[in-house]
Design an enzyme around this catalytic site. Structure first.
Site, PDB file in Angstrom:
ATOM      1  N   CYS A 117       0.841  -1.201   0.000  1.00 16.03           N
ATOM      2  CA  CYS A 117       0.000   0.000   0.000  1.00 16.03           C
ATOM      3  C   CYS A 117       0.881   1.258   0.000  1.00 16.03           C
ATOM      4  O   CYS A 117       1.529   1.552  -0.989  1.00 16.03           O
ATOM      5  CB  CYS A 117      -0.972  -0.025   1.170  1.00 16.03           C
ATOM      6  SG  CYS A 117      -2.396   1.079   0.943  1.00 16.03           S
TER       7      CYS A 117
ATOM      8  N   HIS B 238      -3.637  -5.510   0.901  1.00 17.22           N
ATOM      9  CA  HIS B 238      -3.040  -5.914   2.176  1.00 17.22           C
ATOM     10  C   HIS B 238      -3.095  -7.437   2.351  1.00 17.22           C
ATOM     11  O   HIS B 238      -4.105  -7.973   2.805  1.00 17.22           O
ATOM     12  CB  HIS B 238      -3.763  -5.233   3.336  1.00 17.22           C
ATOM     13  CG  HIS B 238      -3.526  -3.764   3.415  1.00 17.22           C
ATOM     14  ND1 HIS B 238      -2.488  -3.221   4.137  1.00 17.22           N
ATOM     15  CD2 HIS B 238      -4.176  -2.721   2.823  1.00 17.22           C
ATOM     16  CE1 HIS B 238      -2.519  -1.898   4.005  1.00 17.22           C
ATOM     17  NE2 HIS B 238      -3.531  -1.574   3.215  1.00 17.22           N
TER      18      HIS B 238
ATOM     19  N   GLU C  32      -1.715  -9.118   4.582  1.00 15.00           N
ATOM     20  CA  GLU C  32      -1.592  -9.483   5.987  1.00 15.00           C
ATOM     21  C   GLU C  32      -2.936  -9.649   6.690  1.00 15.00           C
ATOM     22  O   GLU C  32      -3.015 -10.307   7.734  1.00 15.00           O
ATOM     23  CB  GLU C  32      -0.748  -8.436   6.734  1.00 15.00           C
ATOM     24  CG  GLU C  32      -1.377  -7.070   6.902  1.00 15.00           C
ATOM     25  CD  GLU C  32      -1.141  -6.137   5.720  1.00 15.00           C
ATOM     26  OE1 GLU C  32      -1.298  -4.914   5.888  1.00 15.00           O
ATOM     27  OE2 GLU C  32      -0.802  -6.642   4.636  1.00 15.00           O
TER      28      GLU C  32
END
Length: 520
Positions: free
Chosen positions: A84, A171, A173
């Site tokens: 990002c 993202h 994660e």
């Protein structure tokens, strides 16, 4: 030990990136994103670093105070993954163009590949990513190409044509991103070649050594609630230090659940502590809270009261120069704007993080927080590693301010009693129905409104309460637990029948984001 070094630019999920890497068995370390390249040896041996990850950020690269990146990281030669803002940062710095598109991307978004890449090895096209950005890549930096795009045809991933430098606009994660762990594994294990040398046992041993170094020979006092976090800290202290050096102090604030104090005392005695202090301090907390409705003010009052009571009791017990231990999690730290760097935003203050008295002790180096780099499920794993009773380790989270943040508006003794009874019924029903361990956190919130109802032939105004039950992996994101309607009907009926002052029950169906788990 092989390490992936993460540069934190202030994003809310920087620690989550580190955690996902650790789940792979690869050690990760976080440093502020604006750390100078020559300062890395102060943190970790350079030979151990196998690659860098640049995290997200709430800032735009065009903001006046946008976190900067030391250009020497881009010249290092080791693999890089920008996520990002991290992608936008190196794109801008290397001569590409970042701009705000008319269509911003938040939430689920399918990904289409343009070129093959080792970053997406064994990842199927069309997987669902998780986006959270306003700015987008307009033109990649020289030498880079777009390797994947979003369903809105915005660049979703880029890579350098010759160097091991990659960027993701989404993202990987977060738990809602499909194949996120596999993408991070491709980077850390395949591209960086990092070995899987880290586990919870190793973390426990390192945390124990840190505790011994920080405590020295000083007495250590843990304000223990009996919940998962503080109980695990108690276990860590008793593993790390001589038992006579550890003081466990439970403060009954008057804001606890039904029969909580009895259960806590039983649990603490089972830990084998030499010093166990049970303090009844309801008046110290409830009197200052009288008439206070603002949630931030309530948290500040409670945090200050904790420290005042602790200091008074230390003087009474003769335990001078003690160090304060806390069960602070990383989610507490980042929601309070206390992430690794100095760019994190405040979402809500936690009584054990931003209270002025707590911050003063932290500045003086008089606080031990061995869980401050962990998420809730990692804390549970640490508790099991320490040999703590699984029934205690697997309890639902309970906030430090207790029922104060589950009574919206002013707190009174009457409201506390009403909420205790309703909450006790809800949790008891979940356990009886075999649902408790399917839910990450469940509780009742008492609202500051009354609703008309009928009891027998009488018209009566009763309080409205809301049930809250969520499923989550780490507390950073959460979905609503999908109850069967019959369960909700029967639980609601029992509450309104047995808790006289509650006349209406609602069910909170808000996810996180946009809501937080607690109401305040």
């Amino acid at each position: 030990m092989d390490t992936i070094l993460i540069l934190d630019f202030g994003g809310q999920t920087a620690q989550l990136i580190a955690r996902r890497i650790r789940e792979l068995g690869v050690y990760s370390e976080i440093i502020p994103g604006d750390t100078g390249y020559d300062r890395i040896p102060d943190v970790i041996h350079m030979d151990d670093v196998k690659g860098f990850i640049f995290s997200g950020s709430p800032e735009s690269v065009y903001d006046h105070n946008a976190p900067a990146l030391d250009p020497r990281f881009l010249e290092d030669g080791r693999p890089i993954l920008g996520i990002c803002y991290g992608l936008q940062r190196f794109t801008h710095d290397l001569g590409g163009r970042v701009e705000q598109k008319h269509t911003r991307e938040f939430g689920r978004n399918r990904i289409k590949f343009r070129h093959q890449s080792p970053l997406f090895k064994d990842i199927p096209e069309g997987f669902i990513s998780w986006m959270s950005h306003g700015d987008s890549i307009d033109t990649p930096a020289p030498g880079f190409r777009i390797i994947a795009e979003s369903e809105h045809h915005h660049p979703a991933a880029v890579s350098h044509e010759e160097l091991p430098v990659y960027g993701l606009q989404f993202h990987p994660e977060v738990s809602h991103c499909e194949y996120g762990s596999e993408i991070l594994s491709n980077f850390a294990c395949e591209i960086c070649g990092a070995g899987k040398e880290w586990n919870m046992h190793m973390y426990m041993e390192e945390a124990a050594e840190d505790i011994r170094k920080q405590a020295g020979s000083k007495p250590v006092l843990l304000l223990i609630s009996g919940g998962v976090d503080s109980t695990v800290v108690g276990g860590m202290l008793l593993k790390s230090l001589p038992h006579d050096q550890v003081h466990l102090m439970y403060i009954d604030t008057g804001l606890m659940r039904k029969n909580e104090s009895v259960k806590v005392e039983k649990t603490l005695k089972a830990l084998g502590a030499t010093h166990l202090h049970i303090i009844h301090a309801e008046k110290d907390f409830l009197d200052p809270l009288e008439g206070v409705s603002d949630p931030e003010k309530k948290r500040e009052i409670i945090g200050d009261a904790f420290i005042r009571v602790q200091e008074r009791e230390i003087a009474r017990l003769g335990v001078e120069n003690s160090i304060l231990a806390q069960g602070t999690l990383y989610t507490d730290m980042i929601e309070s704007g206390k992430g690794v760097g100095n760019k994190a935003k405040v979402i809500k203050s936690h009584h054990n993080v931003r209270s002025p008295l707590v911050e003063r002790k932290r500045e003086q180096g008089l606080i031990i927080e061995p869980l401050s780099k962990l998420y809730k499920d990692e804390v549970r794993a640490l508790g099991i590693e320490l040999g703590i009773d699984p029934d205690v380790v697997n309890r639902h989270p309970f906030p430090g301010p207790g029922l104060a943040v589950r009574i919206i508006g002013e707190i009174t003794r009457e409201k506390l009693q009403i909420l205790r009874e309703a909450d006790h019924i809800f949790i008891s029903e979940l356990k009886a129905r075999g649902l408790y361990h399917n839910i990450w956190q469940a509780f009742v919130v008492l609202l500051p409104v009354r609703s008309v109802g009928v009891t027998g032939d009488a018209r009566e105004y009763g309080y409205v309460c809301s049930l809250r039950a969520i499923i989550s992996r780490d507390g950073m994101t959460a979905d609503v637990y999908p109850f069967e309607m019959n369960d909700l009907l029967e639980i609601s009926s029992r509450i309104t029948n047995q808790v006289r002052h509650i006349g209406r029950v609602a069910y909170d169906i808000s996810s996180k984001p946009p809501a937080t788990i607690e109401w305040e």
